[in-house]
Design a protein around this motif. Structure first.
Motif, short mmCIF file in Angstrom:
data_model
loop_
_atom_site.label_atom_id
_atom_site.label_comp_id
_atom_site.label_asym_id
_atom_site.label_seq_id
_atom_site.Cartn_x
_atom_site.Cartn_y
_atom_site.Cartn_z
N GLY A 169 0.81 -1.21 0.00
CA GLY A 169 0.00 0.00 0.00
C GLY A 169 0.85 1.26 0.00
O GLY A 169 1.99 1.25 0.45
N LEU A 171 2.70 16.75 -5.39
CA LEU A 171 2.04 15.49 -5.77
C LEU A 171 1.06 15.04 -4.70
O LEU A 171 0.04 14.42 -5.00
CB LEU A 171 3.08 14.39 -6.02
N GLN A 196 -11.12 1.83 -2.30
CA GLN A 196 -10.87 3.13 -1.65
C GLN A 196 -11.28 4.29 -2.56
O GLN A 196 -11.46 5.41 -2.10
CB GLN A 196 -9.38 3.30 -1.32
N THR A 199 -1.89 4.96 -7.36
CA THR A 199 -2.96 5.87 -7.77
C THR A 199 -2.40 7.18 -8.32
O THR A 199 -2.85 7.69 -9.35
CB THR A 199 -3.90 6.13 -6.57
N GLU A 218 10.09 12.57 -4.28
CA GLU A 218 9.15 13.00 -3.26
C GLU A 218 8.87 14.48 -3.54
O GLU A 218 9.79 15.27 -3.70
CB GLU A 218 9.81 12.82 -1.88
#
Ligand SMILES: Nc1ncnc2c1ncn2[C@@H]1O[C@H](COP(=O)(O)OP(=O)(O)OP(=O)(O)O)[C@@H](O)[C@H]1O
Ligand SMILES: [Mg+2]
Length: 247
Positions: free
Chosen positions: A12, A214, A42, A17, A210
């Protein structure tokens, strides 16, 4: 005839996504006709792209309650909504013959009308994910370069072999790519290098850094190119799109 790509990892929070949304938006921006399908109960993809009230979703269509409904998001980009009810899919369809091919059948009539169909898979290897693997040509596997990242990859690769033999001989791994990359973290750098050595040719050149933007974009229901076109996230996903287009 469209190419079906599935973004998958049973782990996860690795960027499935985020990648589906932004690769889809990026492909649409360069003129590809794209259909996104939210296969996660979800429904993060659906919400994150600003579709808050979808009356018809992929679950109802899979059950044959209505025809597949794609909501247009903008030029070249449409979305089949997800639904929390998808969590009951396995229970409802679990002992039906051909249960792994329901999504394939559903997508067949729309394949002529788009260049790419992108599937956002849930973080589990259940019947929904099997349906995705049974109709996809290529799997794209986002990984966070951290300890145990390879475990998620190993589980997917093991399943790919079985799916190729039993359900879909066409299935290939399109590529593995690193997300949420932070070059200050030595551990992450090591994991990435190790995986590149173990799976040459499988790890894509593009690394998604990172990037705060986003994480913010889905809260406004936007993709990164709309929300922050100058951000590192937009630059990185544009590079990923370019790389996917060459594969
Ligand atoms: N490169 C990135 N930089 C910063 N935040 C990110 C980045 N990629 C993803 N995120 C954020 O991390 C969280 C998890 O990402 P995402 O939802 O795409 O993962 P997922 O693999 O789809 O998760 P799940 O397994 O729950 O479906 C989200 O809040 C997302 O906004
Ligand atoms: Mg997700």
């Amino acid at each position: 005839m469209s190419k079906i790509l599935a973004f998958t990892n049973q782990k996860g929070g690795v960027g499935k996504t985020t990648s589906t949304a932004n690769v889809g938006a990026g492909l649409a921006r360069v003129g590809q006709r794209v259909l996104l399908v939210d296969l996660d109960p979800q429904a993060n993809l659906t919400k994150g792209l600003g579709l808050l009230e979808a009356e018809q979703n992929v679950y109802g269509a899979l059950l044959g309650e209505y025809r597949l409904k794609a909501y247009s998001l903008r030029e070249n980009l449409a979305l089949v909504a997800g639904s929390p009810a998808l969590s009951g899919f396995e229970k409802v369809k679990g002992d039906e013959l051909d249960r792994e091919f329901l999504l394939k059948e559903l997508l067949e009539p729309v394949r002529e009308r788009c260049d790419y169909i992108l599937l956002d898979c849930p973080p589990a290897l259940g019947l929904v994910t099997l349906n995705a693997y049974a109709c996809a040509q290529a799997l794209y596997i986002p990984l966070e370069a951290q300890l145990y990242a390879a475990d998620g990859l190993a589980k997917v690769l093991e399943l790919v072999g079985r799916v190729q033999r039993r359900l879909n001989p066409e299935l290939a791994v399109g590529g593995v790519f690193f997300t949420r990359h932070d070059k200050r973290k030595v551990l992450r750098r090591d994991t990435a290098e190790q995986l590149r050595a173990q799976h040459p040719g499988l790890v894509l050149d593009t690394v998604i850094r990172e990037s705060i933007a986003l994480g913010e974009a889905p809260h406004l229901g936007q993709d990164i190119f709309t929300y922050a076109p100058q951000s590192a996230g937009a630059t990185d996903y544009q590079a990923l799109v370019a790389e996917i287009l060459t594969r």
